[in-house]
Every structure is written in structure tokens, then in C-alpha cells.
Design a protein around this motif. Structure first.
Motif, short mmCIF file in Angstrom:
data_model
loop_
_atom_site.label_atom_id
_atom_site.label_comp_id
_atom_site.label_asym_id
_atom_site.label_seq_id
_atom_site.Cartn_x
_atom_site.Cartn_y
_atom_site.Cartn_z
N LEU A 173 -8.57 2.16 -2.71
CA LEU A 173 -9.34 2.24 -1.46
C LEU A 173 -10.33 3.38 -1.57
O LEU A 173 -9.94 4.53 -1.79
CB LEU A 173 -8.40 2.51 -0.30
N GLU A 218 -12.35 5.41 0.65
CA GLU A 218 -12.39 5.68 2.10
C GLU A 218 -12.51 7.17 2.38
O GLU A 218 -12.24 7.62 3.48
CB GLU A 218 -11.16 5.07 2.79
N PRO A 245 -11.25 -3.30 6.77
CA PRO A 245 -10.59 -3.89 7.95
C PRO A 245 -11.55 -3.98 9.14
O PRO A 245 -12.51 -3.22 9.23
CB PRO A 245 -9.47 -2.89 8.26
N TRP A 290 -10.21 -7.55 4.35
CA TRP A 290 -8.90 -7.34 4.94
C TRP A 290 -8.76 -8.15 6.22
O TRP A 290 -9.75 -8.36 6.94
CB TRP A 290 -8.71 -5.86 5.28
N ARG A 318 0.88 -1.17 0.00
CA ARG A 318 0.00 0.00 0.00
C ARG A 318 0.91 1.22 0.00
O ARG A 318 1.72 1.39 0.92
CB ARG A 318 -0.94 0.03 1.20
N GLY A 321 -12.96 1.09 2.68
CA GLY A 321 -12.17 1.36 3.89
C GLY A 321 -13.00 2.08 4.93
O GLY A 321 -13.08 3.31 4.95
N ALA A 322 -13.62 1.31 5.81
CA ALA A 322 -14.58 1.90 6.77
C ALA A 322 -13.91 2.83 7.79
O ALA A 322 -14.55 3.73 8.32
CB ALA A 322 -15.32 0.79 7.50
N GLY A 323 -12.61 2.61 8.05
CA GLY A 323 -11.94 3.42 9.07
C GLY A 323 -11.86 4.88 8.66
O GLY A 323 -12.45 5.77 9.29
N ASP A 324 -11.15 5.13 7.57
CA ASP A 324 -11.05 6.52 7.12
C ASP A 324 -12.40 7.03 6.62
O ASP A 324 -12.70 8.22 6.76
CB ASP A 324 -10.00 6.63 6.01
C1 GLV Z 1 -8.46 1.41 5.62
O1 GLV Z 1 -7.47 1.95 5.27
C2 GLV Z 1 -9.49 2.10 6.33
O2 GLV Z 1 -9.30 3.30 6.57
O3 GLV Z 1 -10.49 1.47 6.68
#
Ligand code: GLV
Ligand code: MG
Length: 312
Positions: free
Chosen positions: A137, A139, A212, A238, A73, A163-166
Motif C-alpha cells: 500500500l 499511502e 478504497p 478496493w 492485511r 491508499g487515498a485515506g491514509d
Molecule cells: C487504505 O488503507 C487507505 O488508507 O486508503
């Protein structure tokens, strides 16, 4: 649906490994993950990112990765690291690098920029043109708004990752560390984004990969998340911890029953076809050409994974 020109690769599990942590590389290379990416972005401290490029290239070149797809990445195209990530890692790893994951893609131009830089580097090094594939990604909210153009920006594209986090940060969602809502929320808070991503990916015939799942101490919840993503058409997820690999590999593979049913369905349909009918009955269910497409997907996936009815 457009036909992808890229090689077909298994992606049930995509294992993240910080590219700065070279002591972890051998374990990742020997793991059962379908794809491993050495992460030069958020899992790598900013002060380590430049030095990590060389570590990643060396590992990609020198370790025995078996059938595992080798990826990195890179950093986002709006950072000072992006061009160096591509040039240094491809120069160091050459054909040992198969895929680059591009994070925080906002517009089609972001993907075009990476594709064009890669083409220059491949030509300079005498590598096969377009040998390196891309995963993007989604995100950022801007990326989701533009995803229809993003998936058409490069014929190197092999997969789109949600990308659920960002994304939750970009959207300003109030969520916990596992990106689940802090309040009792009716339905799946990420249903719209997940749907949008898988529809865009499939509209150009590439894979959709799910987000993730930070809570690696809850395997049951991870498995449920895999099953739900698979139900929507995602082909993998992921893994941010080695313990998640087998769970994803299992969840996204067809079961022996799936394969048997697909075979029976094709046989029933072909028999009906030979008798001049467009539909058949199987186990009390009408089977038509749409069912045949489902069965073909199961068979193709089973074949790609080397599975049979007996050992799936
Ligand atoms: C992955 O990079 C996220 O932000 O979920
Ligand atoms: Mg992210």
C-alpha cells in the motif's frame, strides 16, 4: 518492462473484511470478489489484533473460497504486531494464504523485511519458497517518494495499491470522508499520486489497484471512480462493502465489444504483416504494433477471467 514471475491473478475487486469479525467471513468467502483480505490492521481494533490472527488463519484454512484469492492485511512494519502477524497467520494458514498486503510502506527496506521474514517462515514450515505474494500500500507521502525503489524490493510483489485515506492524512490534504476535496478543486486532487503509483507498478509489470471508496451508498460515484482508474491502467479497486464488488468486477473487465475489437485488430494487423506492411487500417483508424499491445492486454485479461465475446 520487467516480466513478473508471480502467478497471474484477477484483482478487479479486493474486498476488505475485518479479521476480528469472524461472523462476516463466510459471506466474504462466498462473494464474487476476486480477492478477499482479512484485515488485521485499521479495520481491527488494536485490542483485537492478536486474537484476530488465529481467526483469520482458521478461516483461510477451513472455508471454501472457490477461486477467490485469499489474503490478509498485516500491520505496518513499524508496529509491534508486524512480525507476529506474519509468523502466526502463515503458521496457521500455511498454503491457504496466498497474498499478504503490507500497509504504510515507506521504503524498500520495509518490503525487504517482510520478504525476508516470510522466507524464514516458509523454510521453517516446509512451504514452497516464495509461495506467498505481496501487495504493498502506497499511502504515505514518503512511500510515494520512494515508490520506484519499493516496487523493485521483492520478487514476491504482485500489486501496488494506492491508499487515498491514509495518503490524504499523510499529505495534510483537506478532504471529506470520501477523500474528496472540501472545496471546488480543478481536476482530480489525487491525479499525481494515482499516476505515480500506476507508472511505478507497470514499470515492473505488476498490477495497480485503486483506493478504497468509503461512500458505499453512492454506487454511481463508485462506478465512475472505477472507470477513471481503469482508464489510467489500474486493474482493480478496493471494495469496502459487498455492494461494491459487482460494480468493480464489471468496470475492470473487458466488454464483449472490447474483446471483439481486439480480435479484429489482431487479425487486421496479422494480415498486413503477412503482406509485408507494419500497419493496417481498421474502421478508419491506423493500426500498428502499439495497438497490437493494447489488444494483447485485452485478450490476456479476458482469458484470465474466462470471458468470451458472448458472455463477457
Ligand atoms: C487504505 O488503507 C487507505 O488508507 O486508503
Ligand atoms: Mg490505510
Amino acid at each position: 518492462m520487467a516480466r513478473p514471475i508471480r502467478p497471474l491473478r484477477p484483482r478487479r475487486s479486493e474486498l476488505a473484511t475485518p479479521a476480528s469479525n469472524d461472523w462476516m467471513f463466510a459471506k466474504s468467502a462466498a462473494s464474487a470478489a476476486d480477492l478477499v483480505f482479512l484485515d488485521l490492521e485499521d479495520a481491527c481494533a488494536p485490542a483485537e489484533r492478536e486474537a484476530a490472527r488465529g481467526k483469520a488463519a482458521k478461516a483461510l484454512r477451513e472455508l471454501d473460497w472457490g477461486n477467490t484469492v485469499r489474503a490478509i492485511r498485516m500491520n505496518g512494519v513499524d508496529t509491534r504486531w508486524a512480525h507476529g502477524d506474519v509468523i502466526d497467520v502463515v503458521t496457521g494458514a500455511r498454503s491457504a494464504l496466498e497474498v499478504i498486503i503490507v500497509p504504510k510502506v515507506r521504503t524498500a527496506r520495509d518490503v525487504w523485511w517482510v520478504d525476508t521474514l516470510l522466507t524464514q517462515v516458509e523454510e521453517t514450515l516446509g512451504l514452497p519458497a516464495k509461495g506467498i505474494g505481496l501487495e504493498v500500500l502506497i499511502e504515505e507521502t514518503e512511500g510515494l517518494e520512494n515508490v520506484g525503489e519499493i516496487v523493485r524490493a521483492s520478487d514476491r510483489l504482485e500489486a501496488v495499491i494506492f491508499g487515498a485515506g491514509d495518503f490524504s492524512a499523510s499529505q495534510g490534504a483537506r478532504v471529506d470522508g470520501n477523500f474528496d476535496p472540501l472545496v471546488d478543486f480543478p481536476g482530480d486532487i489525487w491525479f499525481y499520486a494515482r499516476s505515480r503509483v500506476v507508472v511505478a507498478a507497470r514499470s515492473v509489470g505488476v498490477d495497480a489497484i485503486d483506493a478504497p471508496f468509503p461512500n458505499y451508498q453512492d454506487p454511481d460515484a463508485y462506478r465512475t471512480a472505477c472507470d477513471r482508474a481503469a482508464a489510467m491502467g489500474y486493474v482493480g479497486k478496493w471494495a469496502i462493502h459487498p455492494s461494491q464488488i459487482d460494480l468493480a468486477n464489471d468496470a475492470f473487465a473487458p466488454t464483449p465489444e472490447d474483446i471483439t475489437r481486439a480480435r479484429r485488430l489482431v487479425a487486421a494487423y496479422r494480415e498486413a504483416e503477412a503482406a509485408g506492411r507494419g500497419a493496417a487500417g481498421l474502421d478508419g483508424m491506423l493500426v500498428d504494433a502499439a495497438h497490437l499491445r493494447h489488444a494483447a492486454t485485452v485478450m490476456r485479461t479476458a482469458e484470465m477471467l474466462g470471458l468470451t465475446e458472448e458472455d463477457a
